[in-house]
Design a protein around this motif. Sequence first.
Motif, PDB file in Angstrom:
ATOM      1  N   ARG A   1    -153.873 -64.343  68.119  1.00 40.13           N
ATOM      2  CA  ARG A   1    -152.923 -64.229  68.253  1.00 40.13           C
ATOM      3  C   ARG A   1    -152.582 -64.382  67.134  1.00 40.13           C
ATOM      4  NH1 ARG A   1    -148.872 -67.751  71.697  1.00 40.13           N
ATOM      5  NH2 ARG A   1    -149.700 -69.525  71.103  1.00 40.13           N
ATOM      6  N   VAL A   2    -151.187 -64.192  66.609  1.00 43.44           N
ATOM      7  CA  VAL A   2    -150.673 -64.945  65.551  1.00 43.44           C
ATOM      8  C   VAL A   2    -148.929 -64.864  65.641  1.00 43.44           C
ATOM      9  CG1 VAL A   2    -149.855 -64.708  62.481  1.00 43.44           C
ATOM     10  CG2 VAL A   2    -151.790 -63.699  63.775  1.00 43.44           C
ATOM     11  N   VAL A   3    -148.654 -66.403  65.814  1.00 46.46           N
ATOM     12  CA  VAL A   3    -147.284 -66.826  66.150  1.00 46.46           C
ATOM     13  C   VAL A   3    -146.616 -67.440  64.523  1.00 46.46           C
ATOM     14  CG1 VAL A   3    -146.060 -68.620  67.318  1.00 46.46           C
ATOM     15  CG2 VAL A   3    -148.056 -68.121  67.572  1.00 46.46           C
ATOM     16  N   ALA A   4    -146.117 -66.068  64.167  1.00 47.54           N
ATOM     17  CA  ALA A   4    -144.138 -66.351  63.300  1.00 47.54           C
ATOM     18  C   ALA A   4    -143.143 -66.688  63.692  1.00 47.54           C
ATOM     19  CB  ALA A   4    -144.838 -65.341  62.172  1.00 47.54           C
ATOM     20  N   TYR A   5    -142.684 -67.336  63.005  1.00 49.11           N
ATOM     21  CA  TYR A   5    -141.158 -67.209  63.189  1.00 49.11           C
ATOM     22  C   TYR A   5    -140.190 -66.513  62.096  1.00 49.11           C
ATOM     23  CZ  TYR A   5    -142.695 -70.868  66.528  1.00 49.11           C
ATOM     24  OH  TYR A   5    -143.314 -71.297  67.732  1.00 49.11           O
ATOM     25  N   LEU A   6    -139.144 -66.473  62.614  1.00 52.29           N
ATOM     26  CA  LEU A   6    -138.212 -65.772  61.888  1.00 52.29           C
ATOM     27  C   LEU A   6    -136.436 -66.141  62.302  1.00 52.29           C
ATOM     28  CD1 LEU A   6    -136.923 -63.699  60.011  1.00 52.29           C
ATOM     29  CD2 LEU A   6    -136.505 -62.487  61.228  1.00 52.29           C
ATOM     30  N   GLU A   7    -136.601 -67.568  61.511  1.00 52.97           N
ATOM     31  CA  GLU A   7    -135.590 -68.186  62.045  1.00 52.97           C
ATOM     32  C   GLU A   7    -134.023 -67.854  61.705  1.00 52.97           C
ATOM     33  OE1 GLU A   7    -133.863 -73.209  61.441  1.00 52.97           O
ATOM     34  OE2 GLU A   7    -135.435 -72.131  61.591  1.00 52.97           O
ATOM     35  N   ILE A   8    -132.905 -67.234  61.121  1.00 52.89           N
ATOM     36  CA  ILE A   8    -131.203 -66.918  60.820  1.00 52.89           C
ATOM     37  C   ILE A   8    -131.074 -67.863  61.282  1.00 52.89           C
ATOM     38  CG2 ILE A   8    -129.759 -64.622  60.373  1.00 52.89           C
ATOM     39  CD1 ILE A   8    -132.939 -63.009  62.273  1.00 52.89           C
ATOM     40  N   VAL A   9    -129.971 -68.814  60.712  1.00 58.15           N
ATOM     41  CA  VAL A   9    -129.480 -68.988  60.500  1.00 58.15           C
ATOM     42  C   VAL A   9    -127.472 -68.848  59.570  1.00 58.15           C
ATOM     43  CG1 VAL A   9    -127.707 -71.358  59.609  1.00 58.15           C
ATOM     44  CG2 VAL A   9    -130.136 -71.196  60.160  1.00 58.15           C
ATOM     45  N   VAL A  10    -126.321 -68.343  61.035  1.00 59.19           N
ATOM     46  CA  VAL A  10    -125.007 -68.111  60.585  1.00 59.19           C
ATOM     47  C   VAL A  10    -123.766 -68.749  60.679  1.00 59.19           C
ATOM     48  CG1 VAL A  10    -125.573 -64.863  61.312  1.00 59.19           C
ATOM     49  CG2 VAL A  10    -125.348 -66.622  62.927  1.00 59.19           C
ATOM     50  N   PRO A  11    -123.015 -68.242  60.039  1.00 55.89           N
ATOM     51  CA  PRO A  11    -121.577 -69.693  59.855  1.00 55.89           C
ATOM     52  C   PRO A  11    -120.764 -69.155  61.535  1.00 55.89           C
ATOM     53  CG  PRO A  11    -121.208 -68.193  58.101  1.00 55.89           C
ATOM     54  CD  PRO A  11    -122.762 -67.211  59.115  1.00 55.89           C
ATOM     55  N   ALA A  12    -121.122 -70.373  62.182  1.00 59.12           N
ATOM     56  CA  ALA A  12    -119.933 -70.618  63.254  1.00 59.12           C
ATOM     57  C   ALA A  12    -118.851 -70.023  63.694  1.00 59.12           C
ATOM     58  CB  ALA A  12    -119.513 -71.875  63.550  1.00 59.12           C
ATOM     59  N   GLY A  13    -119.099 -69.032  64.793  1.00 63.42           N
ATOM     60  CA  GLY A  13    -117.920 -67.729  65.080  1.00 63.42           C
ATOM     61  C   GLY A  13    -118.333 -66.499  64.228  1.00 63.42           C
ATOM     62  N   VAL A  14    -119.121 -65.798  63.970  1.00 64.18           N
ATOM     63  CA  VAL A  14    -120.069 -64.954  63.811  1.00 64.18           C
ATOM     64  C   VAL A  14    -120.621 -64.154  64.811  1.00 64.18           C
ATOM     65  CG1 VAL A  14    -122.440 -63.511  62.759  1.00 64.18           C
ATOM     66  CG2 VAL A  14    -120.822 -65.374  61.326  1.00 64.18           C
ATOM     67  N   LYS A  15    -120.093 -62.694  65.699  1.00 64.68           N
ATOM     68  CA  LYS A  15    -121.016 -61.770  67.070  1.00 64.68           C
ATOM     69  C   LYS A  15    -122.153 -61.924  66.473  1.00 64.68           C
ATOM     70  CE  LYS A  15    -119.435 -58.575  69.731  1.00 64.68           C
ATOM     71  NZ  LYS A  15    -118.417 -57.173  69.434  1.00 64.68           N
ATOM     72  N   ILE A  16    -123.058 -62.175  67.340  1.00 63.21           N
ATOM     73  CA  ILE A  16    -124.506 -61.666  67.251  1.00 63.21           C
ATOM     74  C   ILE A  16    -124.975 -60.998  68.178  1.00 63.21           C
ATOM     75  CG2 ILE A  16    -126.541 -62.897  66.894  1.00 63.21           C
ATOM     76  CD1 ILE A  16    -125.596 -65.453  66.451  1.00 63.21           C
ATOM     77  N   SER A  17    -125.699 -59.602  67.928  1.00 58.96           N
ATOM     78  CA  SER A  17    -126.205 -59.285  68.689  1.00 58.96           C
ATOM     79  C   SER A  17    -127.779 -58.952  68.706  1.00 58.96           C
ATOM     80  CB  SER A  17    -125.992 -57.623  69.863  1.00 58.96           C
ATOM     81  OG  SER A  17    -124.581 -57.966  69.870  1.00 58.96           O
ATOM     82  N   ALA A  18    -128.854 -58.997  69.508  1.00 60.37           N
ATOM     83  CA  ALA A  18    -129.993 -59.176  69.155  1.00 60.37           C
ATOM     84  C   ALA A  18    -130.866 -58.684  70.132  1.00 60.37           C
ATOM     85  CB  ALA A  18    -130.680 -60.908  68.840  1.00 60.37           C
TER      86      ALA A  18
END
Length: 188
Positions: A54-71
């Motif tokens: 396997r290969v382990v990879a990360y995608l890190e997303i940083v958003v400003p406080a108060g932003v509505k997030i769905s994933a």
Amino acid sequence: PELRQLDIVREGGTIKIMEKKPTAELIHVEFPSKGMNVAHGPDKKERGEYGGKRVVAYLEIVVPAGVKISAETVYGELKALEVTEMPMAKSKYGVVEVVFAANAKINGLDYESEYQSVDVTLPANTSADLHLRTTFGSMYTDFDFPIKANMDQAGHGPKTQPIDAKLNGGGRDINLRAKFQNIYLRKR
């Protein structure tokens, strides 16, 4: 970096980030020999191998406080910290782990992982109608709310049944589903 490709699409007030590459086929073409060793993440402690493993990879997303997030993801795990609003999080094969900020106002949640656990930390004063579902896992919480003990049809003791309960008097719906693993509902 040359193996990664992201599509970023803006639709009105929504930004969608979709990972197009890497694919297993691309990695095999780029590294056809006996394999490759890969180190990812800020601390470089996560390691993976390709060549049948396997290969382990990360995608890190940083958003400003108060932003509505769905994933939503198929193979990856979702981990979110200090969230103020995240109504939906789903992963087919990965863990869903969300820690809400102490001042977050919960306006309904729909979280699911089919093959891994769902782990949610809420402010202690959260008011909600809870709907917790697991078929093969267990459910754990440090919140206090009344539930009825369930017996199997032969009366042989407790079994995992759906939990529907009011948290701090009730409010918006919180739906947590983990078919094959555990549900953790934690008090911040």
